[in-house]
Write a protein that holds these residues in place. Structure first.
Motif, short mmCIF file in Angstrom:
data_model
loop_
_atom_site.label_atom_id
_atom_site.label_comp_id
_atom_site.label_asym_id
_atom_site.label_seq_id
_atom_site.Cartn_x
_atom_site.Cartn_y
_atom_site.Cartn_z
N GLY A 19 -26.54 -17.05 -24.13
CA GLY A 19 -26.89 -18.46 -24.01
C GLY A 19 -27.97 -18.80 -25.02
N PRO A 20 -28.45 -20.05 -25.03
CA PRO A 20 -29.48 -20.44 -25.99
C PRO A 20 -30.75 -19.63 -25.79
N PRO A 21 -31.61 -19.49 -26.77
CA PRO A 21 -31.51 -20.10 -28.11
C PRO A 21 -30.59 -19.29 -29.02
N TYR A 22 -29.91 -19.99 -29.90
CA TYR A 22 -28.99 -19.37 -30.84
C TYR A 22 -29.63 -19.31 -32.23
N ALA A 23 -29.23 -18.31 -33.00
CA ALA A 23 -29.70 -18.20 -34.39
C ALA A 23 -29.04 -19.30 -35.21
N GLU A 24 -29.71 -19.74 -36.27
CA GLU A 24 -29.13 -20.73 -37.18
C GLU A 24 -28.26 -20.05 -38.21
N CYS A 25 -27.21 -20.75 -38.64
CA CYS A 25 -26.37 -20.29 -39.73
C CYS A 25 -27.20 -20.29 -41.00
N VAL A 26 -27.10 -19.23 -41.79
CA VAL A 26 -27.89 -19.15 -43.02
C VAL A 26 -27.37 -20.08 -44.11
N LEU A 27 -26.17 -20.63 -43.95
CA LEU A 27 -25.61 -21.53 -44.95
C LEU A 27 -25.78 -23.00 -44.59
N CYS A 28 -25.44 -23.37 -43.34
CA CYS A 28 -25.44 -24.80 -42.99
C CYS A 28 -26.48 -25.16 -41.93
N ARG A 29 -27.21 -24.19 -41.40
CA ARG A 29 -28.27 -24.39 -40.41
C ARG A 29 -27.77 -24.82 -39.03
N GLU A 30 -26.45 -24.79 -38.80
CA GLU A 30 -25.89 -25.10 -37.48
C GLU A 30 -26.10 -23.89 -36.56
N PRO A 31 -26.09 -24.10 -35.24
CA PRO A 31 -26.23 -22.96 -34.32
C PRO A 31 -25.04 -22.01 -34.45
N THR A 32 -25.30 -20.73 -34.30
CA THR A 32 -24.25 -19.72 -34.34
C THR A 32 -23.97 -19.24 -32.93
N GLU A 33 -23.12 -18.23 -32.81
CA GLU A 33 -22.83 -17.61 -31.52
C GLU A 33 -23.77 -16.44 -31.25
N TYR A 34 -24.72 -16.22 -32.13
CA TYR A 34 -25.57 -15.04 -32.06
C TYR A 34 -26.97 -15.37 -31.55
N GLU A 36 -30.98 -15.78 -31.16
CA GLU A 36 -32.03 -16.11 -32.12
C GLU A 36 -32.85 -14.87 -32.49
N SER A 37 -32.90 -13.90 -31.60
CA SER A 37 -33.68 -12.69 -31.84
C SER A 37 -33.02 -11.75 -32.85
N TYR A 38 -31.74 -11.98 -33.21
CA TYR A 38 -31.05 -11.11 -34.15
C TYR A 38 -31.65 -11.25 -35.54
N LYS A 39 -32.00 -10.14 -36.14
CA LYS A 39 -32.56 -10.13 -37.49
C LYS A 39 -31.45 -9.75 -38.46
N GLY A 40 -31.10 -10.65 -39.33
CA GLY A 40 -30.05 -10.38 -40.30
C GLY A 40 -29.30 -11.67 -40.61
N ILE A 41 -28.23 -11.55 -41.38
CA ILE A 41 -27.45 -12.71 -41.79
C ILE A 41 -26.55 -13.13 -40.65
N THR A 42 -26.68 -14.39 -40.24
CA THR A 42 -25.82 -14.94 -39.21
C THR A 42 -25.12 -16.18 -39.75
#
Length: 59
Positions: A19-34, A36-42
């Motif tokens: 559930g939220p919070p979700y990480a932002e997409c590195v290209l368009c800044r939209e929420p991803t399915e991943y 927020e705590s994930y470190k890396g390209i999402t």
């Protein structure tokens, strides 16, 4: 001659968030399915699909 000359090894994907919070997409800044705590390209599902199209074999 091998037909799988353009296959790439399995790329590890980030874990999906429960559930939220979700990480932002590195290209368009939209929420991803991943998470927020994930470190890396999402990437969001749309950018992930577009990136797969760009890197797919054209042959």
């Amino acid at each position: 001659m091998s037909e799988d000359y353009c296959t790439i090894g399995e790329v590890p994907k980030p874990p999906q968030a429960d559930g939220p919070p979700y990480a932002e997409c590195v290209l368009c800044r939209e929420p991803t399915e991943y998470p927020e705590s994930y470190k890396g390209i999402t990437l969001c599902p749309v950018c992930e699909w577009q990136e797969a199209q760009r890197t797919a074999c054209s042959g």
